[in-house]
Motif scaffolding. Structure first.
Motif, PDB file in Angstrom:
ATOM      1  N   GLN A   6     -26.997  16.869  26.541  1.00  0.00           N
ATOM      2  CA  GLN A   6     -27.246  15.429  26.551  1.00  0.00           C
ATOM      3  C   GLN A   6     -26.086  14.671  25.913  1.00  0.00           C
ATOM      4  N   LEU A   7     -25.536  15.244  24.843  1.00  0.00           N
ATOM      5  CA  LEU A   7     -24.431  14.604  24.149  1.00  0.00           C
ATOM      6  C   LEU A   7     -23.205  14.505  25.047  1.00  0.00           C
ATOM      7  N   ALA A   8     -22.974  15.559  25.832  1.00  0.00           N
ATOM      8  CA  ALA A   8     -21.818  15.573  26.729  1.00  0.00           C
ATOM      9  C   ALA A   8     -21.916  14.516  27.816  1.00  0.00           C
ATOM     10  N   GLN A   9     -23.133  14.080  28.080  1.00  0.00           N
ATOM     11  CA  GLN A   9     -23.354  13.096  29.147  1.00  0.00           C
ATOM     12  C   GLN A   9     -23.289  11.666  28.634  1.00  0.00           C
ATOM     13  N   THR A  10     -23.053  11.515  27.348  1.00  0.00           N
ATOM     14  CA  THR A  10     -22.960  10.174  26.771  1.00  0.00           C
ATOM     15  C   THR A  10     -21.591   9.962  26.166  1.00  0.00           C
ATOM     16  N   ASP A  11     -21.306   8.753  25.802  1.00  0.00           N
ATOM     17  CA  ASP A  11     -20.043   8.423  25.158  1.00  0.00           C
ATOM     18  C   ASP A  11     -20.240   8.147  23.669  1.00  0.00           C
ATOM     19  N   ALA A  12     -21.393   8.634  23.165  1.00  0.00           N
ATOM     20  CA  ALA A  12     -21.743   8.305  21.783  1.00  0.00           C
ATOM     21  C   ALA A  12     -20.676   8.744  20.789  1.00  0.00           C
ATOM     22  N   MET A  13     -20.127   9.957  21.000  1.00  0.00           N
ATOM     23  CA  MET A  13     -19.142  10.462  20.055  1.00  0.00           C
ATOM     24  C   MET A  13     -17.735   9.963  20.352  1.00  0.00           C
ATOM     25  N   ASN A  14     -17.593   9.255  21.458  1.00  0.00           N
ATOM     26  CA  ASN A  14     -16.270   8.772  21.836  1.00  0.00           C
ATOM     27  C   ASN A  14     -16.100   7.278  21.592  1.00  0.00           C
ATOM     28  N   GLU A  15     -17.105   6.653  21.047  1.00  0.00           N
ATOM     29  CA  GLU A  15     -17.019   5.233  20.787  1.00  0.00           C
ATOM     30  C   GLU A  15     -15.927   4.949  19.766  1.00  0.00           C
ATOM     31  N   GLU A  16     -15.206   3.900  20.005  1.00  0.00           N
ATOM     32  CA  GLU A  16     -14.086   3.545  19.135  1.00  0.00           C
ATOM     33  C   GLU A  16     -14.526   3.350  17.690  1.00  0.00           C
ATOM     34  N   GLY A  17     -15.722   2.806  17.521  1.00  0.00           N
ATOM     35  CA  GLY A  17     -16.152   2.472  16.166  1.00  0.00           C
ATOM     36  C   GLY A  17     -16.811   3.597  15.402  1.00  0.00           C
ATOM     37  N   THR A  18     -17.038   4.765  16.024  1.00  0.00           N
ATOM     38  CA  THR A  18     -17.761   5.843  15.356  1.00  0.00           C
ATOM     39  C   THR A  18     -17.042   6.307  14.094  1.00  0.00           C
ATOM     40  N   LYS A  19     -15.752   6.573  14.198  1.00  0.00           N
ATOM     41  CA  LYS A  19     -14.984   7.032  13.044  1.00  0.00           C
ATOM     42  C   LYS A  19     -14.983   5.980  11.939  1.00  0.00           C
ATOM     43  N   GLU A  20     -14.837   4.734  12.327  1.00  0.00           N
ATOM     44  CA  GLU A  20     -14.813   3.667  11.332  1.00  0.00           C
ATOM     45  C   GLU A  20     -16.139   3.554  10.595  1.00  0.00           C
ATOM     46  N   ARG A  21     -17.242   3.784  11.311  1.00  0.00           N
ATOM     47  CA  ARG A  21     -18.552   3.708  10.654  1.00  0.00           C
ATOM     48  C   ARG A  21     -18.700   4.808   9.607  1.00  0.00           C
ATOM     49  N   TYR A  22     -18.209   6.004   9.939  1.00  0.00           N
ATOM     50  CA  TYR A  22     -18.241   7.085   8.959  1.00  0.00           C
ATOM     51  C   TYR A  22     -17.402   6.721   7.726  1.00  0.00           C
ATOM     52  N   LEU A  23     -16.222   6.188   7.971  1.00  0.00           N
ATOM     53  CA  LEU A  23     -15.334   5.842   6.877  1.00  0.00           C
ATOM     54  C   LEU A  23     -15.913   4.714   6.024  1.00  0.00           C
ATOM     55  N   GLU A  24     -16.533   3.758   6.659  1.00  0.00           N
ATOM     56  CA  GLU A  24     -17.155   2.653   5.925  1.00  0.00           C
ATOM     57  C   GLU A  24     -18.278   3.173   5.029  1.00  0.00           C
ATOM     58  N   PHE A  25     -19.063   4.094   5.570  1.00  0.00           N
ATOM     59  CA  PHE A  25     -20.161   4.674   4.779  1.00  0.00           C
ATOM     60  C   PHE A  25     -19.600   5.458   3.593  1.00  0.00           C
ATOM     61  N   ALA A  26     -18.570   6.272   3.853  1.00  0.00           N
ATOM     62  CA  ALA A  26     -17.971   7.076   2.791  1.00  0.00           C
ATOM     63  C   ALA A  26     -17.357   6.188   1.706  1.00  0.00           C
ATOM     64  N   GLU A  27     -16.682   5.130   2.134  1.00  0.00           N
ATOM     65  CA  GLU A  27     -16.062   4.239   1.156  1.00  0.00           C
ATOM     66  C   GLU A  27     -17.123   3.552   0.289  1.00  0.00           C
ATOM     67  N   ALA A  28     -18.228   3.182   0.904  1.00  0.00           N
ATOM     68  CA  ALA A  28     -19.302   2.551   0.136  1.00  0.00           C
ATOM     69  C   ALA A  28     -19.834   3.496  -0.937  1.00  0.00           C
ATOM     70  N   ARG A  29     -19.923   4.790  -0.602  1.00  0.00           N
ATOM     71  CA  ARG A  29     -20.426   5.763  -1.581  1.00  0.00           C
ATOM     72  C   ARG A  29     -19.415   5.972  -2.705  1.00  0.00           C
ATOM     73  N   ILE A  30     -18.133   6.040  -2.356  1.00  0.00           N
ATOM     74  CA  ILE A  30     -17.106   6.214  -3.378  1.00  0.00           C
ATOM     75  C   ILE A  30     -17.119   5.026  -4.347  1.00  0.00           C
ATOM     76  N   ARG A  31     -17.218   3.839  -3.798  1.00  0.00           N
ATOM     77  CA  ARG A  31     -17.232   2.646  -4.657  1.00  0.00           C
ATOM     78  C   ARG A  31     -18.519   2.578  -5.476  1.00  0.00           C
ATOM     79  N   GLN A  32     -19.582   3.125  -4.938  1.00  0.00           N
ATOM     80  CA  GLN A  32     -20.852   3.155  -5.664  1.00  0.00           C
ATOM     81  C   GLN A  32     -20.756   4.047  -6.906  1.00  0.00           C
ATOM     82  N   PHE A  33     -20.065   5.188  -6.761  1.00  0.00           N
ATOM     83  CA  PHE A  33     -20.006   6.153  -7.856  1.00  0.00           C
ATOM     84  C   PHE A  33     -18.832   5.956  -8.805  1.00  0.00           C
ATOM     85  N   SER A  34     -17.813   5.233  -8.390  1.00  0.00           N
ATOM     86  CA  SER A  34     -16.615   5.103  -9.227  1.00  0.00           C
ATOM     87  C   SER A  34     -16.897   4.541 -10.629  1.00  0.00           C
TER      88      SER A  34
END
Length: 203
Positions: free
Chosen positions: A26-54
């Motif tokens: 099912q994943l291969a039939q979608t573009d979910a993992m190829n969306e331009e913003g997917t990587k940025e969303r991961y990075l935004e989430f990670a940055e929020a956690r780093i700033r939360q714990f700093s």
């Protein structure tokens, strides 16, 4: 007994394999993992956690749990690894000194067998990822300090899920994870000066 049962389950066919294959199809039939913003969303989430714990970092570099005032498991190493990744993509530059301080402490604790809650088995991967990224933007004295710490790791004394503590037939997923990361420590950066512990793996 529970650990022996776990080892036995590893020999069996995965009962979830059919569902995994269906999901992958099912994943291969979608573009979910190829969306331009997917990587940025991961990075935004990670940055929020780093700033939360700093703000919870102490002077040594450890990330402290505000609920009990203690450092736990691999929180500091995880902070260092995630921070290194974020720095490599142009994020969190205002936290660079904090991230490298966490790396200092995580490497020190691994070398001195002082990882909190006996969770050294999981730390190697995180500090190695941090090292591979941060060494390119860090002064040689500090990098050599990290390297010296990592060279001190003695698996059979540092890790929890080893024959010293647990009968070989009762080791669990910790061992699988730990050995995989130690092999990376040897093959990628050639840190470990002693490799006698590897011999039984290849028998």
């Amino acid at each position: 007994m529970r650990s022996e049962k776990y080892l036995e389950t590893l020999k069996r066919a995965n009962p979830l394999e059919r569902h995994v294959q269906q999901f992958e199809k099912q994943l291969a039939q979608t573009d979910a993992m190829n969306e331009e913003g997917t990587k940025e969303r991961y990075l935004e989430f990670a940055e929020a956690r780093i700033r939360q714990f700093s703000p919870d970092q102490n002077d040594q570099g450890a990330i402290i749990d505000v609920s009990d005032g203690l450092e736990h498991e691999y929180t500091t190493a995880c902070y260092a690894m995630a921070g290194a990744i974020l720095l490599s993509v142009g994020r969190c530059h205002d936290l660079e000194s904090s991230i490298k301080l966490a790396m200092d402490w995580a490497c020190h604790c691994l070398a001195e067998n002082k990882v909190p809650d006996n969770h050294a088995d999981f730390v190697t991967h995180m500090v190695m990822q941090g090292y591979r990224i941060l060494r390119h933007t860090t002064n040689s004295e500090r990098v050599n300090g990290w390297k010296n710490d990592l060279e001190k790791v003695i698996p059979e004394q540092t890790y929890t899920q080893v024959e010293r503590n647990v009968p070989l037939k009762q080791t669990r997923n910790w061992t699988t994870y730990g050995v995989q990361r130690l092999l990376r420590l040897v093959s990628v950066c050639q840190f470990l000066k002693r490799t006698e512990w590897m011999k039984p793996i290849y028998k």
